[in-house]
Design a protein around this motif. Structure first.
Motif, PDB file in Angstrom:
ATOM      1  N   LYS A  25       3.025  -5.011   5.957  1.00 28.15           N
ATOM      2  CA  LYS A  25       3.734  -5.188   4.667  1.00 28.15           C
ATOM      3  C   LYS A  25       4.429  -6.397   4.500  1.00 28.15           C
ATOM      4  N   ASP A  66      -3.881   6.390   2.164  1.00 29.02           N
ATOM      5  CA  ASP A  66      -3.330   5.823   1.017  1.00 29.02           C
ATOM      6  C   ASP A  66      -3.675   6.569  -0.209  1.00 29.02           C
ATOM      7  N   GLU A 122      -6.399   7.580  -1.137  1.00 31.31           N
ATOM      8  CA  GLU A 122      -7.518   7.283  -1.797  1.00 31.31           C
ATOM      9  C   GLU A 122      -8.610   8.495  -1.462  1.00 31.31           C
ATOM     10  N   THR A 182       0.824  -1.154   0.021  1.00 30.28           N
ATOM     11  CA  THR A 182      -0.147  -0.062  -0.113  1.00 30.28           C
ATOM     12  C   THR A 182       0.800   1.193  -0.011  1.00 30.28           C
ATOM     13  N   ARG A 191       1.748  -9.053   3.560  1.00 26.88           N
ATOM     14  CA  ARG A 191       1.401  -8.910   2.149  1.00 26.88           C
ATOM     15  C   ARG A 191       2.314  -9.559   1.235  1.00 26.88           C
ATOM     16  N   SER A 213       0.691   3.723   2.289  1.00 25.61           N
ATOM     17  CA  SER A 213       1.026   3.689   3.608  1.00 25.61           C
ATOM     18  C   SER A 213       2.401   2.949   3.912  1.00 25.61           C
ATOM     19  N   GLU A 214       2.437   1.903   3.516  1.00 25.24           N
ATOM     20  CA  GLU A 214       3.395   0.766   3.520  1.00 25.24           C
ATOM     21  C   GLU A 214       4.653   1.170   2.898  1.00 25.24           C
TER      22      GLU A 214
END
Length: 414
Positions: free
Chosen positions: A128, A269, A271, A42, A131, A44-45
């Motif tokens: 993270k 993120d 969005e 993401t 993922r 953020s990550e």
């Protein structure tokens, strides 16, 4: 050596006991090759690899959580084991963050204890890793998403809200740092407040009150999926008071009188949204869904009290589209009858949204308890500090803001 580590972890899981700390004995051992670092993460990550997050983790000792988590995942051999490891490590991260802020145990570094940022960046290290994890067993996309959700829930204290008998009960929520593309160093005083107040007992004229807290992400999707309602629903009927808290305006505290149905803006993120706030299926609600929901916090009493350094305001302003018109206007004294919401007193971002969702849920359950939203001042660095992750002015500002929110809670309970 790796075989011994695997046996220690597996035995701990099978026995249902707390996983032994054997992985910490291998601090210099690299995680097994069970990650695909090319898997997209993401927004953020992706920020996690920047210099400031790494400094915050290193100077707080919270860099240990990500490396430990990666080692543990590499020896997990089933979804059942993964569930156990993820839940335990995420809950342990929340407990460690609360303990650090509240002065229990070693600080783990030279970053002041009151800081909320170690929890935020350490949590992203866990999500993270999940993922990009390549487990040795089949793991569906849905199962992986479930594991990531478990990290989000347990590392935010959302599933550990519990109160002892015989006390008044208060639930307070805080938020992650946000607007990090503007300044990656940002902290959120509402998050610091949540960590400082979790489990704290307050004295009131009616007897002791225990505060439980939970944290929330600055992300649209979890809110739309019902994260707020899942956290508050079981607790609300048993509470004596609740307040959601977020960072608001410079130099002032606002008790937001009205929460609006509209949400918009870029989240962490990146969005965006520009719609009415959707209520997830299966959640008690009010029909038809109101455009504005009022606070039931005792705002007049709070404003009149001496709670701290920052002036406190009863903010009645909203943005609305009035009947027969199409252009949003600001109404300084509250909503006009029949108008359509475009912002509550707290704006149209996630702070307004959590206030709208919790106060709407209060009304759907037909509760009369005090509940609403407190906007803290912006947590600012010293004017001449443009690069350091902390400074004395920044630390004093956070101390003062947290103390004032605690005082506001005490006034509202009195």
């Amino acid at each position: 050596m790796r075989t011994l580590l695997r046996r220690a972890v597996t035995c701990g899981i099978v026995a249902g006991a707390v996983i032994v700390t054997a992985p910490l004995a291998f601090a210099h051992e690299q995680a097994a090759d069970c990650y695909d670092r090319a898997v997209p993460v993401t927004v953020s990550e992706r920020r996690l690899d920047l210099a400031v997050p790494q400094e915050v983790l290193r100077r707080s000792g919270f860099d240990r959580f990500g490396s430990r988590f990666e080692r543990l995942l590499c020896v997990v051999r089933s979804k059942q084991q993964a569930d156990h490891v993820v839940k335990q490590e995420a809950a342990g991260l929340w407990r460690a963050a609360v303990d650090r802020v509240q002065g229990r145990g070693p600080a783990g570094g030279d970053l002041p204890r009151a800081d909320d940022r170690p929890l935020y960046w350490a949590r992203l290290a866990l999500t993270k890793a999940l993922r990009q994890w390549l487990p040795s067993f089949a793991l569906s996309d849905a199962a992986r998403t479930e594991l990531i959700g478990s990290v989000e829930t347990s590392s935010r204290g959302q599933d550990s809200v519990a109160f002892p008998a015989g006390v008044k009960r208060v639930l307070v929520s805080g938020f992650d740092p946000f607007q990090l593309d503007g300044d990656i160093r940002r902290s959120n005083p509402s998050g610091a407040t949540a960590l400082a107040l979790d489990g704290v007992m307050l004295k009131t004229p009616q007897g002791p009150a225990v505060v439980q807290t939970a944290m929330f992400p600055v992300l649209w999707t979890p809110f739309e999926a019902g994260m707020v309602e899942r956290t508050f629903l079981a607790a609300l009927p048993k509470l004596d008071m609740f307040t959601t808290v977020s960072q608001g305006r410079v130099g002032r505290v606002d008790i937001e009188r009205y929460n609006g149905r509209w949400h918009t803006g870029l989240d962490n993120d990146n969005e965006n949204r520009a719609t009415t706030i959707p209520i997830p299926a299966g959640v008690p609600t009010v029909t038809p869904q109101p455009e504005f929901v009022p606070t039931t916090l005792p705002y007049a009493k709070i404003v009149a009290a001496s709670t701290g350094r920052f002036p406190v305001f009863d903010n009645t302003s909203v943005t609305e589209i009035r009947p027969g018109t199409t252009t949003p206007v600001v109404s300084p004294t509250g909503p006009t009858e029949g108008s359509i919401a475009r912002a509550g007193g707290g704006g149209s971002y996630l702070s307004n949204e959590i206030a709208y969702r919790t106060t709407l849920l209060r009304d759907a359950l037909k509760l009369t308890i005090p509940g609403g939203h407190v906007h803290t001042p912006v947590l600012q660095f010293a004017p001449d500090n443009t690069t350091a992750v902390t400074d004395p002015v920044f630390e004093q500002n956070r101390i003062d803001i947290v103390a004032q929110v605690r005082s506001i809670v005490e006034v509202a309970l009195s």
